[in-house]
Design an enzyme around this catalytic site. Structure first.
Site, PDB file in Angstrom:
ATOM      1  N   GLY A   1      -6.852  -7.637   1.041  1.00 56.77           N
ATOM      2  CA  GLY A   1      -6.961  -8.992   0.525  1.00 56.77           C
ATOM      3  C   GLY A   1      -8.323  -9.576   0.818  1.00 56.77           C
TER       4      GLY A   1
ATOM      5  N   CYS B   1      -6.683  -1.975   4.935  1.00 63.90           N
ATOM      6  CA  CYS B   1      -7.805  -2.927   4.938  1.00 63.90           C
ATOM      7  C   CYS B   1      -7.407  -4.223   5.658  1.00 63.90           C
ATOM      8  CB  CYS B   1      -8.289  -3.171   3.514  1.00 63.90           C
ATOM      9  SG  CYS B   1      -9.977  -3.807   3.430  1.00 63.90           S
ATOM     10  N   TYR B   2      -7.219  -5.325   4.939  1.00 60.79           N
ATOM     11  CA  TYR B   2      -6.781  -6.571   5.567  1.00 60.79           C
ATOM     12  C   TYR B   2      -5.471  -6.358   6.315  1.00 60.79           C
ATOM     13  CZ  TYR B   2      -5.096 -11.416   5.937  1.00 60.79           C
ATOM     14  OH  TYR B   2      -4.600 -12.622   6.395  1.00 60.79           O
TER      15      TYR B   2
ATOM     16  N   HIS C   1      -9.393   2.108   1.338  1.00 57.95           N
ATOM     17  CA  HIS C   1      -8.391   2.085   0.267  1.00 57.95           C
ATOM     18  C   HIS C   1      -8.076   3.511  -0.201  1.00 57.95           C
ATOM     19  CE1 HIS C   1      -8.195  -2.266  -0.417  1.00 57.95           C
ATOM     20  NE2 HIS C   1      -9.472  -2.274  -0.073  1.00 57.95           N
TER      21      HIS C   1
ATOM     22  N   SER D   1       8.053  -7.825 -31.446  1.00 60.76           N
ATOM     23  CA  SER D   1       6.685  -8.016 -31.913  1.00 60.76           C
ATOM     24  C   SER D   1       6.205  -6.856 -32.765  1.00 60.76           C
ATOM     25  CB  SER D   1       5.751  -8.166 -30.714  1.00 60.76           C
ATOM     26  OG  SER D   1       5.679  -6.942 -29.997  1.00 60.76           O
ATOM     27  N   GLY D   2       6.944  -5.751 -32.719  1.00 64.15           N
ATOM     28  CA  GLY D   2       6.478  -4.542 -33.387  1.00 64.15           C
ATOM     29  C   GLY D   2       5.755  -3.621 -32.427  1.00 64.15           C
ATOM     30  N   GLY D   3       5.587  -4.071 -31.178  1.00 61.88           N
ATOM     31  CA  GLY D   3       4.938  -3.250 -30.173  1.00 61.88           C
ATOM     32  C   GLY D   3       5.930  -2.409 -29.397  1.00 61.88           C
ATOM     33  N   VAL D   4       5.415  -1.538 -28.563  1.00 58.32           N
ATOM     34  CA  VAL D   4       6.245  -0.624 -27.786  1.00 58.32           C
ATOM     35  C   VAL D   4       7.141  -1.386 -26.807  1.00 58.32           C
ATOM     36  CG1 VAL D   4       6.190   1.245 -26.086  1.00 58.32           C
ATOM     37  CG2 VAL D   4       4.570   1.247 -27.987  1.00 58.32           C
ATOM     38  N   ASP D   5       6.580  -2.380 -26.131  1.00 60.18           N
ATOM     39  CA  ASP D   5       7.300  -3.056 -25.049  1.00 60.18           C
ATOM     40  C   ASP D   5       8.560  -3.765 -25.546  1.00 60.18           C
ATOM     41  OD1 ASP D   5       5.065  -2.212 -23.651  1.00 60.18           O
ATOM     42  OD2 ASP D   5       4.059  -4.148 -23.855  1.00 60.18           O
ATOM     43  N   SER D   6       8.405  -4.617 -26.544  1.00 63.65           N
ATOM     44  CA  SER D   6       9.564  -5.361 -27.029  1.00 63.65           C
ATOM     45  C   SER D   6      10.585  -4.440 -27.677  1.00 63.65           C
ATOM     46  CB  SER D   6       9.132  -6.448 -28.016  1.00 63.65           C
ATOM     47  OG  SER D   6       8.537  -5.896 -29.172  1.00 63.65           O
ATOM     48  N   THR D   7      10.110  -3.365 -28.301  1.00 73.10           N
ATOM     49  CA  THR D   7      11.032  -2.435 -28.949  1.00 73.10           C
ATOM     50  C   THR D   7      11.864  -1.673 -27.930  1.00 73.10           C
ATOM     51  OG1 THR D   7       9.515  -2.189 -30.819  1.00 73.10           O
ATOM     52  CG2 THR D   7      11.180  -0.469 -30.520  1.00 73.10           C
TER      53      THR D   7
ATOM     54  N   LYS E   1       2.918   0.375 -18.489  1.00 73.56           N
ATOM     55  CA  LYS E   1       3.026   0.803 -19.884  1.00 73.56           C
ATOM     56  C   LYS E   1       3.477   2.259 -20.023  1.00 73.56           C
ATOM     57  CE  LYS E   1       1.777  -1.038 -23.278  1.00 73.56           C
ATOM     58  NZ  LYS E   1       2.465  -1.819 -24.331  1.00 73.56           N
TER      59      LYS E   1
END
Length: 535
Positions: free
Chosen positions: A60, A91-92, A181, A236-242, A390
């Site tokens: 952070g 790290c932090y 990291h 929406s026609g996109g992968v996610d909503s489908t 994704k």
């Protein structure tokens, strides 16, 4: 909507604002181990409710000396020790362990940023494994403070070339720390260290599968939506909503009602192409609503990108409410839920979103499926993909038998071309010009066999004109930009390096075919410092 109950081998990440927190999550999931992020200031009750096998304290931007420095709750260390939970500070997170357990953290005389060399020290280290003493490796550092004195019982197991503590551990208390990291590719052996820590030190099982998440999400949906209730899904026609719609349809069947809204901000022939796919391949019940005039009238004169997103989010909800009233007339009960394909990167970039309690990172932009929704929205959200990246959504889609060709579609933003026309989207013929340019660009990518090698490609309409010569005449026409990137999860990205001949051909096609364009430029910026979309 409630979060699915996961297996005991969950790795919980307490986020203290590191830009790499999402990468830790992603790297661990790639090992078939489920990981989940909570705010670093979550209560002990919230942390323990997930029954984690391992807790990682992220990096952070803060200093542990600051009066408002975020920290894990009182009783956290005692709870972890009492329940056999392994703790790793990065790290932090390492500095927090040192300071909270009685050690001393000071501002370093020499800051350590970027690639540095460390050397494994001391006896047989658990976190690095046997036989590693004296081994040197390159890691990615990003810190100004350093541990000067360790708490009782802790041992330095790696040092930087400058002599600073690079790793520490207390094997008896199951508490470990890395000052660098391991999750970034700039630490070449970082994944090897994480893998060894999780499996060999912590005994975590690599048995998390996408099928598990699918079954858990179906249970959550059925527990959330009563047997007589109906649900709306915004496609929406996109992968996610489908994929989200397909998953919810699998859970509740015909009580799901999908709506596809043409908001006037779609790509070339998008409505016809998408509706054909829904009907022919996915067999989802979809109602198409043409609301172009409604959206564009509200966007007239608007140039601020955040305002655009808020307006679009509000108009979507207005349409969904209207659709819900129509369904109420038909079924006798108004739908109470709205399904959205919100992904984990959407949640992270729109931070702090409702219900996540994340308070230590900055909002990058509001996504219409997260930050663009009105506070007085009547529909309750179902977001079955909100824990996924994704590529994980695509894997889930394959399990749900969504056609592979559809799953390979490049991401398309919820606000559509509104965030690809810089400035007023209703000005002149900007949208039509952009559609034509984008179609030529994407089709050229397909023809060259490059589509599946690119994460996302699109054109941007710039609010400038340039002088040119076309047909022996002086022109003062539009400038468009081409953007193509490679990525794994959308959180970081590199620009795609096209061959010069490809760019030459595309530029000529665009200038010769699209009236009003006389200059084509390419965006060659990575993410960070830029985002993938321009707005």
């Amino acid at each position: 909507m409630e979060t699915p109950t996961m297996k005991p081998d969950t790795v919980l990440i307490l986020d203290f604002g590191s830009q790499y927190t999402h990468l830790i999550t992603r790297r661990i999931r790639s090992l078939n181990v489920f990981s989940l992020v909570l705010s670093g200031t979550s209560s002990l009750k919230q942390i323990s409710s997930h029954n984690p096998r391992v807790v990682i304290l992220s990096g952070g931007p803060h200093s542990v000396h600051a009066p408002d420095a975020p920290s894990f709750p009182e009783g956290f260390v005692e709870w972890a020790e009492g329940n056999g939970v392994h703790v790793l500070g990065i790290c932090y997170g390492l500095q927090l362990i040192v300071q909270r357990l009685g050690g001393v953290v000071v501002e370093g005389e020499s800051k350590e940023y970027g690639k540095m060399e460390i050397e494994v020290k001391g006896g047989e280290s658990e976190i690095f494994g046997k036989g590693r003493v004296g081994e040197k490796q390159v890691v990615w550092m990003s810190h100004g403070d350093e541990a000067l004195k360790l708490p009782d019982g802790f041992e330095v197991v790696a040092q930087s070339a400058q002599g600073a503590v690079a790793a520490l551990e207390n094997r008896g208390r199951r508490i470990y720390g890395l000052q660098y990291h391991p999750e970034v590719t700039h630490s070449p052996k970082g994944m090897e260290t994480l893998k060894h820590f999780l499996f060999d030190v912590c005994g975590v099982s690599a048995d998390w599968k996408m099928e598990d998440l699918m079954e858990e999400e179906i249970k959550v949906i059925n527990n959330t939506v009563a047997a007589d209730e109906h649900v709306i899904c915004a496609l929406s026609g996109g992968v996610d909503s489908t994929v989200a719609a397909t998953l919810v349809h699998k859970a509740i069947g015909d009580r799901l009602h999908c709506i596809f809204v043409d908001n006037g901000l779609l790509r070339y022939k998008e409505q016809e192409r998408v509706m054909d796919t829904f009907e022919r391949d996915l067999h989802l019940p979809v109602t198409c609503v043409d609301a172009s005039e409604q959206f564009l009238s509200q966007l007239k004169g608007v140039v601020d990108p955040e305002t655009k997103r808020k307006i679009i989010g509000k108009e979507f909800i207005n349409i969904f409410d209207q659709f819900a009233h129509e369904l109420e007339k038909k079924h006798g009960k108004k739908p109470a839920f709205l399904v959205q394909g919100t992904l984990y990167p959407d949640v992270i970039e729109s931070c702090p979103p409702p219900g996540t309690d994340r308070t230590h990172s900055h909002t990058i932009k509001s996504h219409h499926n997260v930050g663009g929704l009105p506070k007085d929205m009547k529909l309750k959200l179902i977001e079955p993909l909100k824990l996924l990246f994704k590529d994980e959504v695509r894997e889930l889609g394959r399990i749900l038998n969504v056609p592979v060709g559809f799953l390979k579609r490049h991401p398309f933003p919820g606000p559509g071309l509104a965030v690809r026309v810089l400035g007023d989207v209703t000005q002149g013929n900007a949208l039509e010009v952009l559609r034509q340019v984008d179609e030529i660009f994407i089709q050229s990518i397909r023809d060259a066999g490059l589509y599946d090698s690119i994460w996302q490609a699109f054109a941007v309409f710039l609010p400038v004109r340039s002088v040119g010569v076309q047909g022996d005449k002086r022109t003062h026409s539009h400038v468009v930009a081409l953007r193509a990137v490679t990525s794994q999860d959308g959180m970081t990205a590199d620009w795609f390096n096209f061959e010069h001949k490809f760019l030459d051909d595309v530029s000529r096609k665009i200038c010769n075919s699209v009236q009003g364009v006389n200059r084509v430029v390419q965006d060659i910026t990575s993410k960070p410092p830029s985002t993938i979309e321009w707005e």
